[in-house]
Design an enzyme around this catalytic site. Structure first.
Site, PDB file in Angstrom:
ATOM      1  N   SER A 181       0.826  -1.212   0.000  1.00 54.18           N
ATOM      2  CA  SER A 181       0.000   0.000   0.000  1.00 54.18           C
ATOM      3  C   SER A 181       0.862   1.265   0.000  1.00 54.18           C
ATOM      4  O   SER A 181       2.050   1.230   0.339  1.00 54.18           O
ATOM      5  CB  SER A 181      -0.906   0.016   1.237  1.00 54.18           C
ATOM      6  OG  SER A 181      -0.132   0.254   2.397  1.00 54.18           O
ATOM      7  N   ASP A 198      -1.505  -1.061  -3.585  1.00 52.50           N
ATOM      8  CA  ASP A 198      -2.795  -0.944  -2.918  1.00 52.50           C
ATOM      9  C   ASP A 198      -3.008   0.503  -2.454  1.00 52.50           C
ATOM     10  O   ASP A 198      -2.085   1.135  -1.920  1.00 52.50           O
ATOM     11  CB  ASP A 198      -2.785  -1.920  -1.717  1.00 52.50           C
ATOM     12  CG  ASP A 198      -4.123  -2.041  -1.032  1.00 52.50           C
ATOM     13  OD1 ASP A 198      -5.158  -1.845  -1.681  1.00 52.50           O
ATOM     14  OD2 ASP A 198      -4.122  -2.362   0.181  1.00 52.50           O
ATOM     15  N   HIS A 199      -4.216   0.996  -2.641  1.00 55.60           N
ATOM     16  CA  HIS A 199      -4.628   2.299  -2.090  1.00 55.60           C
ATOM     17  C   HIS A 199      -3.654   3.442  -2.311  1.00 55.60           C
ATOM     18  O   HIS A 199      -3.215   4.080  -1.357  1.00 55.60           O
ATOM     19  CB  HIS A 199      -4.891   2.190  -0.581  1.00 55.60           C
ATOM     20  CG  HIS A 199      -6.253   1.687  -0.281  1.00 55.60           C
ATOM     21  ND1 HIS A 199      -7.399   2.408  -0.491  1.00 55.60           N
ATOM     22  CD2 HIS A 199      -6.656   0.484   0.178  1.00 55.60           C
ATOM     23  CE1 HIS A 199      -8.446   1.675  -0.160  1.00 55.60           C
ATOM     24  NE2 HIS A 199      -8.023   0.511   0.238  1.00 55.60           N
ATOM     25  N   ASP A 232      -6.827   5.325  -5.704  1.00 55.73           N
ATOM     26  CA  ASP A 232      -7.964   5.533  -4.821  1.00 55.73           C
ATOM     27  C   ASP A 232      -8.328   7.009  -4.800  1.00 55.73           C
ATOM     28  O   ASP A 232      -7.772   7.792  -4.031  1.00 55.73           O
ATOM     29  CB  ASP A 232      -7.605   5.026  -3.419  1.00 55.73           C
ATOM     30  CG  ASP A 232      -8.729   5.246  -2.410  1.00 55.73           C
ATOM     31  OD1 ASP A 232      -9.775   5.808  -2.789  1.00 55.73           O
ATOM     32  OD2 ASP A 232      -8.545   4.855  -1.245  1.00 55.73           O
ATOM     33  N   GLU A 272     -11.831   2.776  -6.893  1.00 52.99           N
ATOM     34  CA  GLU A 272     -12.841   2.560  -5.852  1.00 52.99           C
ATOM     35  C   GLU A 272     -13.957   3.572  -6.023  1.00 52.99           C
ATOM     36  O   GLU A 272     -13.714   4.736  -6.293  1.00 52.99           O
ATOM     37  CB  GLU A 272     -12.190   2.721  -4.470  1.00 52.99           C
ATOM     38  CG  GLU A 272     -13.164   2.622  -3.304  1.00 52.99           C
ATOM     39  CD  GLU A 272     -12.451   2.635  -1.955  1.00 52.99           C
ATOM     40  OE1 GLU A 272     -11.373   2.025  -1.853  1.00 52.99           O
ATOM     41  OE2 GLU A 272     -12.969   3.266  -1.030  1.00 52.99           O
ATOM     42  N   HIS A 318     -12.608  -1.192   6.580  1.00 51.17           N
ATOM     43  CA  HIS A 318     -11.191  -1.536   6.701  1.00 51.17           C
ATOM     44  C   HIS A 318     -10.787  -1.808   8.148  1.00 51.17           C
ATOM     45  O   HIS A 318     -11.387  -1.282   9.084  1.00 51.17           O
ATOM     46  CB  HIS A 318     -10.327  -0.376   6.191  1.00 51.17           C
ATOM     47  CG  HIS A 318     -10.266  -0.264   4.701  1.00 51.17           C
ATOM     48  ND1 HIS A 318     -10.863   0.743   4.002  1.00 51.17           N
ATOM     49  CD2 HIS A 318      -9.663  -1.049   3.776  1.00 51.17           C
ATOM     50  CE1 HIS A 318     -10.633   0.585   2.709  1.00 51.17           C
ATOM     51  NE2 HIS A 318      -9.907  -0.499   2.544  1.00 51.17           N
ATOM     52  N   VAL A 354      -6.983  -8.918   1.837  1.00 50.09           N
ATOM     53  CA  VAL A 354      -6.880  -9.198   3.270  1.00 50.09           C
ATOM     54  C   VAL A 354      -5.541  -8.680   3.774  1.00 50.09           C
ATOM     55  O   VAL A 354      -4.488  -9.023   3.230  1.00 50.09           O
ATOM     56  CB  VAL A 354      -6.973 -10.707   3.579  1.00 50.09           C
ATOM     57  CG1 VAL A 354      -6.880 -10.948   5.087  1.00 50.09           C
ATOM     58  CG2 VAL A 354      -8.259 -11.305   3.022  1.00 50.09           C
ATOM     59  N   THR A 386      -5.311  -6.784   7.579  1.00 52.39           N
ATOM     60  CA  THR A 386      -5.369  -6.738   9.044  1.00 52.39           C
ATOM     61  C   THR A 386      -5.444  -8.125   9.688  1.00 52.39           C
ATOM     62  O   THR A 386      -4.746  -8.403  10.671  1.00 52.39           O
ATOM     63  CB  THR A 386      -6.601  -5.908   9.479  1.00 52.39           C
ATOM     64  OG1 THR A 386      -6.471  -4.593   8.919  1.00 52.39           O
ATOM     65  CG2 THR A 386      -6.708  -5.822  10.987  1.00 52.39           C
TER      66      THR A 386
HETATM   67 ZN   LIG Z   1      -8.677  -1.223   0.993  1.00 51.51          ZN
END
Ligand SMILES: [Zn+2]
Length: 277
Positions: free
Chosen positions: A50, A83-84, A105, A135, A177, A228, A230
Site C-alpha cells: 500500500s 494498494d490504495h 484511490d 474505488e 477496513h 486481506v 489486518t
Molecule cells: Zn482497501
C-alpha cells in the site's frame, strides 16, 4: 518464476468462479510468509503493497524490490499490486517498477476529479501493460470517519467504469477496513446486482472483518479480488507477542520474527485455499 500480470490471476479466477486473493506485504518477513503460503496452498496470489506501507519505509522501491526477489525465487504464481494509492505519481511509479496493477484511490475526490485522474492513470498503466483498480463509494474504516453504511450504486459504478477505463472496481457493500473481528455482514444482493451491472471484476476491501463462510458467499455472489491485510497481521503479531511475553530476555529479532512469519504463513495458506477455491 517471473511475476505474472495481475490480469492473468484475476481473469482465471473470474472464469473459474473463484476468488483471487490479494494479501498485503508490510515487511520482508511478510513477503516470505505470503510467498511460502502460496507455495503450500498451490494457488496464485496477488502480493500488494500500500501507499501507507511505502510511506512507512520512506519509499516504495526497496520493499517492491525485496518482494519481487522473494517471488521470483519461488515456483508459485504471483503478481505485484499497489494498494490504495491516493498519489497518482506513486501509481505511475509502481507501473514503471513493473507492478502488474495499481489501485488509484480517488474515492475522497469530487466525482468529476476522480474520473479525470483515474482515467489518466488508467491510460498510463494500459500503455505499459498494467491493470488499474479504482474505488467508488468510499469504503470506511481507515480513519474512522466513514460509516459502514456506504453503498456503491450499480448504475453509477457502470458509468464510472465506462468513463475511466478501469479494469477492477472496489465496491462498498458493507465492509470496513482494519476490522479485528470477523462479524461484518455484507450486502450479497448488492454484490450480485453490481456483478450484473459492472463489466469488470469486483474487489472486496475490508475482507479481514468477514468470516470464512461469508467470504465464500461473497465470491459466489460476484466478488473476484479479495483483499486481506489486518487479519493476517493479527496472526503475525499475536505470535510475536506470545514469544516476547514468554521470555523478556529475548533481544534477537529472529527469535520472534520467525514465529510471526510462520503464523502468518499458516493462516495465509488456509485462507488462500478458501478464497481461491
Ligand atoms: Zn482497501
Amino acid at each position: 518464476m517471473p511475476l505474472v500480470p495481475t490480469a492473468q490471476i484475476v481473469t482465471a479466477a473470474a472464469a473459474a468462479g473463484s476468488g483471487a486473493a490479494a494479501f498485503n506485504v508490510v515487511t520482508l518477513e511478510t513477503a516470505e510468509a505470503l510467498v511460502g503460503a502460496a507455495e503450500r496452498a498451490a494457488r496464485p496470489l496477488i502480493l500488494q503493497i500500500s501507499q501507507n506501507c511505502a510511506a512507512f519505509h520512506g519509499s516504495l522501491t526497496p520493499l517492491a524490490a525485496a518482494t519481487r526477489a522473494v517471488a521470483e525465487a519461488s515456483d508459485a504464481v504471483l503478481a505485484l499490486h499497489l494498494d490504495h494509492a491516493e498519489d497518482a505519481d506513486l501509481a505511475r511509479r509502481a507501473v514503471d517498477l513493473g507492478f502488474g496493477s495499481v489501485m488509484f484511490d480517488g474515492a475522497a475526490l469530487p466525482y468529476d476529479e476522480n474520473v479525470r485522474v483515474t482515467a489518466a492513470v488508467a491510460a498510463y498503466a494500459h500503455e505499459r501493460g498494467a491493470w488499474i483498480e479504482a474505488e467508488l463509494g468510499e469504503i470506511g474504516g481507515k480513519d474512522g470517519a466513514h460509516a459502514a453504511g456506504v453503498r456503491t450504486d450499480p448504475d453509477e459504478a457502470a458509468a464510472f467504469v465506462a468513463a475511466t477505463g478501469v479494469d477492477l472496481l472496489a465496491v462498498a457493500v458493507g465492509s470496513t477496513h482494519a476490522r479485528t473481528d470477523r462479524t461484518t455482514r455484507l450486502d450479497l444482493d448488492l454484490i450480485a446486482r453490481l456483478r450484473d451491472a459492472v463489466p469488470v471484476p469486483l474487489v472486496l476491501h475490508g475482507s479481514s472483518g468477514v468470516a470464512d463462510d461469508h467470504l465464500r458467499e461473497a465470491v459466489a455472489a460476484g466478488i473476484v479480488k479479495v483483499n486481506v491485510s489486518t487479519h493476517l497481521n493479527g496472526h503475525f503479531t499475536r505470535a510475536v507477542r506470545s514469544v516476547l511475553d514468554a521470555d523478556e530476555r529475548i533481544v534477537d529479532l529472529r527469535r520472534y520474527l520467525g514465529p510471526g512469519r510462520d503464523a502468518m504463513a499458516d493462516e495465509a495458506a488456509r485462507l488462500l485455499a478458501l478464497i481461491a477455491g
